[in-house]
Enzyme design. Structure first.
Site, PDB file in Angstrom:
ATOM      1  N   SER A 151       6.863  -1.816  -2.999  1.00  8.49           N
ATOM      2  CA  SER A 151       6.687  -0.595  -2.206  1.00  8.49           C
ATOM      3  C   SER A 151       5.563  -0.725  -1.175  1.00  8.49           C
ATOM      4  O   SER A 151       5.507   0.047  -0.224  1.00  8.49           O
ATOM      5  CB  SER A 151       6.396   0.590  -3.124  1.00  8.49           C
ATOM      6  OG  SER A 151       5.255   0.315  -3.907  1.00  8.49           O
ATOM      7  N   ASP A 396      -2.100   9.241  -5.868  1.00 10.12           N
ATOM      8  CA  ASP A 396      -1.637   7.920  -5.439  1.00 10.12           C
ATOM      9  C   ASP A 396      -2.781   7.200  -4.727  1.00 10.12           C
ATOM     10  O   ASP A 396      -3.089   7.480  -3.574  1.00 10.12           O
ATOM     11  CB  ASP A 396      -0.425   8.049  -4.513  1.00 10.12           C
ATOM     12  CG  ASP A 396       0.129   6.680  -4.113  1.00 10.12           C
ATOM     13  OD1 ASP A 396      -0.495   5.646  -4.450  1.00 10.12           O
ATOM     14  OD2 ASP A 396       1.187   6.631  -3.448  1.00 10.12           O
ATOM     15  N   HIS A 399      -0.700   3.263  -2.743  1.00 13.98           N
ATOM     16  CA  HIS A 399      -0.049   3.179  -1.436  1.00 13.98           C
ATOM     17  C   HIS A 399      -1.012   3.661  -0.368  1.00 13.98           C
ATOM     18  O   HIS A 399      -2.097   4.122  -0.675  1.00 13.98           O
ATOM     19  CB  HIS A 399       1.239   4.014  -1.458  1.00 13.98           C
ATOM     20  CG  HIS A 399       2.219   3.511  -2.469  1.00 13.98           C
ATOM     21  ND1 HIS A 399       2.327   4.043  -3.722  1.00 13.98           N
ATOM     22  CD2 HIS A 399       3.081   2.487  -2.410  1.00 13.98           C
ATOM     23  CE1 HIS A 399       3.249   3.370  -4.414  1.00 13.98           C
ATOM     24  NE2 HIS A 399       3.707   2.407  -3.636  1.00 13.98           N
TER      25      HIS A 399
END
Ligand SMILES: *[C@@H]1O[C@H](CO)[C@@H](O)[C@H](O)[C@H]1NC(C)=O
Ligand SMILES: *[C@@H]1O[C@H](CO)[C@@H](O)[C@H](O)[C@H]1NC(C)=O
Length: 420
Positions: A151, A396, A399
């Site tokens: 990702s 998060d 990311h």
């Protein structure tokens, strides 16, 4: 053409379900998003807990700086330096780029501070110009590029496309069922960009539901490449390959179709994720070097996370609003370990490259250190839009916001392309 659902994290889900279900599904999915790309259980890593990137006052000796210099043969090392203020700010906004996925669209999700957008990476001994989209596209006429990995690669390809989008809108020409592997084309330049979902780079059976929750351990074949990228390899002129945190998941390893061990499982001896990662990289690099195909392959080192005061599953957060200064931060043990393996295997590959008559140009894109200085660049709480933020349980800190620090990776890539 781009689909209307382009902002959604998970378009196939939306197509199938009604609105309220979708909301539930998407928010659950976002938990899964973090869940999926991080460790799948609380007991996954064998290293010490959360020795997170907290600024340390002792000057950090860049122990391998010297070695890296050797790899760069006297040229300025692009990966040692600092983040400096950049009043120009981001190349694109949450509005000018249609392909930023919701969980990374921090502005749209209400992130209140914007200071994190005004930095750019400055190598210590030279300057790297800002990415020039027009020049780049001209250089890339009739060429094709692939981003292969997890990702974080998806995060990166979106930044890359958003910058190029300023010159020309890309046309999506392919996507798989889950929109994990995708391909875009820039018509005026006949330039193709592929994103290939291959988080472990090797042949793997991944048993996760759509929420990223594992129903059983991953089966990973340590002696077989993932055909998803290997079969297409010769169609790409430029490739960015990367491994990373998926190797920390619960995995059962196979060789010759037989179980040889596992990581964090019951019923087979612990193999060590580090041994598996090493094997995987060796197989990948051997393939690249022994291929007849002429291309520039950049191996991007793992992208570090910045969970503080816990891990992703135990309330870890990332609330900082400015970068760390060079030397003020130590990599987490796990990130340091991964980078070490990456460097060792890369160096071995370089040796066999000079010994063989390979046509490939394999380089390392050492993003770990520079990314480790950007604790401010993650979505954190703003990985979804929710006015009260009460529902956001998992932050998060892995990311990256778009726009954000990843945009600078492209400056470096352009420089590496020009140098090659
Ligand atoms: C983009 O972000 C700004 C805040 O920086 C916000 O006012 C605007 O509504 C956002 N646009 C979209 C399309 O999300
Ligand atoms: C576009 O580029 C591909 C290579 O990526 C090439 O095979 C093809 O001939 C090109 N098309 C045109 C119209 O030039």
């Amino acid at each position: 053409m781009m689909k209307e659902k382009r902002f959604e994290w998970n378009p196939w889900l939306i197509l199938k379900q009604n609105q309220s279900l979708v909301k539930f599904g998407v928010s659950f999915l976002l938990v899964g998003l973090v869940f999926r790309f991080l460790y799948t259980s609380g007991t996954t890593t064998t290293t010490s807990p959360s020795s997170i990137a907290v600024p340390s006052l002792e000057e950090n000796s860049l122990d391998d700086a010297e070695e890296i210099q050797i790899l760069h043969k006297g040229k300025c090392d692009l990966f040692i330096g600092n983040w400096i203020r950049d009043p120009l700010g981001p190349f694109y906004t949450n509005e000018s780029c249609p392909i930023i996925e919701s969980p990374q669209n921090c502005m749209k999700n209400g992130r209140p501070d914007s200071g994190y957008l005004y930095w750019r990476w400055k190598p210590r001994d030279c300057d790297v110009p800002r990415f020039n989209a027009k020049k780049f596209l001209k250089l890339m006429r009739d060429k094709s590029w692939a981003f292969i990995g997890d990702s974080i690669s998806r995060n990166h390809v979106q930044s890359f496309l958003c910058i190029l989008w300023k010159v020309e809108a890309a046309v999506e020409v392919y996507h798989d069922f889950e929109y994990k592997s995708r391909r875009w084309h820039f018509p005026s330049y006949n330039f193709t960009v592929s994103l290939i979902w291959s988080p472990l780079l090797l042949k793997a059976d991944i048993h996760e539901d759509r929420n990223g929750v594992a129903s059983s351990d991953i089966h990973l074949h340590l002696d077989k490449l993932d055909a998803k990228w290997a079969d297409q390899y010769e169609t790409f002129d430029y490739i960015i390959l990367s491994g990373g945190k998926w190797f920390l998941k619960n995995i059962i390893y196979f060789e010759n179709g037989k179980v040889v061990g596992c990581h964090n499982c019951k019923g087979a001896p612990e193999y060590g994720f580090d041994n598996a990662y090493r094997k995987a990289l060796k197989l990948v690099f051997d393939f690249v070097i022994n291929s007849e195909h002429n291309s520039l392959v950049l191996f991007r080192t793992a992208s570090p996370d910045h969970f503080e005061n816990g891990e992703w599953f135990s309330g870890g957060t990332c609330d900082r609003t400015a970068p760390f200064k060079e030397g003020r931060v130590k990599l987490k043990d796990i990130d340091a370990k991964m980078r070490l393996i990456e460097f060792e295997e890369f160096k071995k590959a370089r040796v066999s490259m000079t010994e063989s008559k390979t046509r490939v140009n394999l380089k390392i894109f050492d993003n770990t250190h520079l990314a480790s200085l950007r604790p401010d660049g993650h979505p954190g709480l703003y990985r979804e839009f929710h006015p009260q933020r009460r529902n956001v349980k998992v932050h998060d800190c892995l990311h990256w916001c778009l726009p954000g620090p990843v945009d600078s990776w492209n400056d470096l890539i352009m420089e590496m392309v020009l140098r090659s």
